[in-house]
Design an enzyme around this catalytic site. Structure first.
Site, PDB file in Angstrom:
ATOM      1  N   ALA A  49       5.950   8.338   1.231  1.00  0.00           N
ATOM      2  CA  ALA A  49       5.860   7.737   0.108  1.00  0.00           C
ATOM      3  C   ALA A  49       7.212   7.784  -0.367  1.00  0.00           C
ATOM      4  CB  ALA A  49       5.199   9.394  -0.869  1.00  0.00           C
ATOM      5  N   GLY A  50       7.031   6.016  -1.137  1.00  0.00           N
ATOM      6  CA  GLY A  50       8.103   5.829  -1.556  1.00  0.00           C
ATOM      7  C   GLY A  50       9.057   5.377  -0.446  1.00  0.00           C
ATOM      8  N   ARG A  51       7.976   5.042   0.501  1.00  0.00           N
ATOM      9  CA  ARG A  51       8.187   4.826   1.938  1.00  0.00           C
ATOM     10  C   ARG A  51       9.564   5.510   2.659  1.00  0.00           C
ATOM     11  NH1 ARG A  51       4.501   1.984   0.844  1.00  0.00           N
ATOM     12  NH2 ARG A  51       4.509  -0.306   1.731  1.00  0.00           N
ATOM     13  N   LEU A  52       9.657   6.189   2.140  1.00  0.00           N
ATOM     14  CA  LEU A  52      10.331   8.374   3.187  1.00  0.00           C
ATOM     15  C   LEU A  52       9.710   8.370   4.018  1.00  0.00           C
ATOM     16  CD1 LEU A  52      12.152  10.193  -0.553  1.00  0.00           C
ATOM     17  CD2 LEU A  52      13.409   7.559   1.053  1.00  0.00           C
ATOM     18  N   ASN A  60       0.608  -1.178   0.434  1.00  0.00           N
ATOM     19  CA  ASN A  60       0.094   0.454   0.374  1.00  0.00           C
ATOM     20  C   ASN A  60       0.816   1.448  -0.334  1.00  0.00           C
ATOM     21  OD1 ASN A  60      -2.687  -1.425  -0.009  1.00  0.00           O
ATOM     22  ND2 ASN A  60      -2.284  -1.636   2.212  1.00  0.00           N
TER      23      ASN A  60
END
Length: 225
Positions: free
Chosen positions: A195-198, A13
């Site tokens: 977002a972007g796993r950041l 997700n």
């Protein structure tokens, strides 16, 4: 994996890009920040927002974890209740450190706590026990938590025995083997999905003084996601 169930590796997700957590967003102390986020979780309508994963370890360092309900929090720490003879109770007594995780997934947030564990005052335990539903009070007497039992029927028989011992209308005292544990944090991390796993991870870390006193020293650090 069976049928049409996707493999865990492909489950993903994306987190919101426009929601973040900056140093400027934080309260001046961890417990005020936790109170803000806890209020957000309640207002969001999360089921059991006070549910948390409690991790303990035995004297050899072998860990165990389970979900427990938070029953109190403040500058002095986080409180939950248990049978002291349970696995978490015996581990907390032998190796008095624990970690807590509040997994508020629908809000893309987590709070992660690490610190020392100590029993709450007996008077505090008794005051809380008196507020529990009668069935829960009887259950505390009936269940030898974490111990092996032969079957469901034996547990129900223990419950019936407790109900006979404390008839309807009779006050039920807190068992001596049951009470509260307080986790006094050395660190409290506030995790916000990005977002972007950041992800944003801001950590209150104690650098001096007793964790629950006004003189405790804390620093805020940003951790890489």
């Amino acid at each position: 994996m069976t049928g049409d169930t996707p493999a865990p590796a492909v489950m993903r997700n994306e987190y919101a890009a426009d929601v973040g957590l900056s140093e400027a967003d934080l309260a001046g102390d961890w417990h005020t920040q936790f109170a803000r986020w806890f209020a957000d979780a309640v207002a969001f309508g999360l089921p059991e927002p006070n549910a948390m994963v409690v991790g303990t370890a035995d004297t050899t360092g072998r860990p165990s974890a389970r979900t427990v309900l938070l029953k109190g929090y403040g500058p002095d720490g986080f409180v939950f209740y248990t049978n002291h003879a349970s696995r978490k109770g015996t581990e907390a007594a032998a190796n008095p450190y624990a970690s807590l995780v509040f997994p508020w997934f629908p809000m893309q947030r987590q709070v992660v706590v690490a610190g020392s564990v100590e029993p709450v005052d007996r008077a505090e335990t008794e005051d809380y026990f008196a507020t529990r539903p009668r069935a829960s009070q009887l259950g505390a007497w009936a269940s030898p938590q974490s111990q092996v039992i032969p079957d469901r029927a034996s547990l129900e028989e223990r419950y019936r025995a407790a109900a006979e011992r404390f008839p309807e209308g009779t006050p039920i005292p807190a068992p001596a083997h049951w009470g509260g544990l307080r986790v006094r944090p050395d660190s409290v991390e506030f995790w916000q999905g990005r977002a972007g796993r950041l992800h944003d991870r801001l950590l209150f870390r104690r650098t001096g003084g007793a964790a629950w006193t006004a003189g405790a020293a804390w620093t805020v650090e940003r951790l890489a996601p």
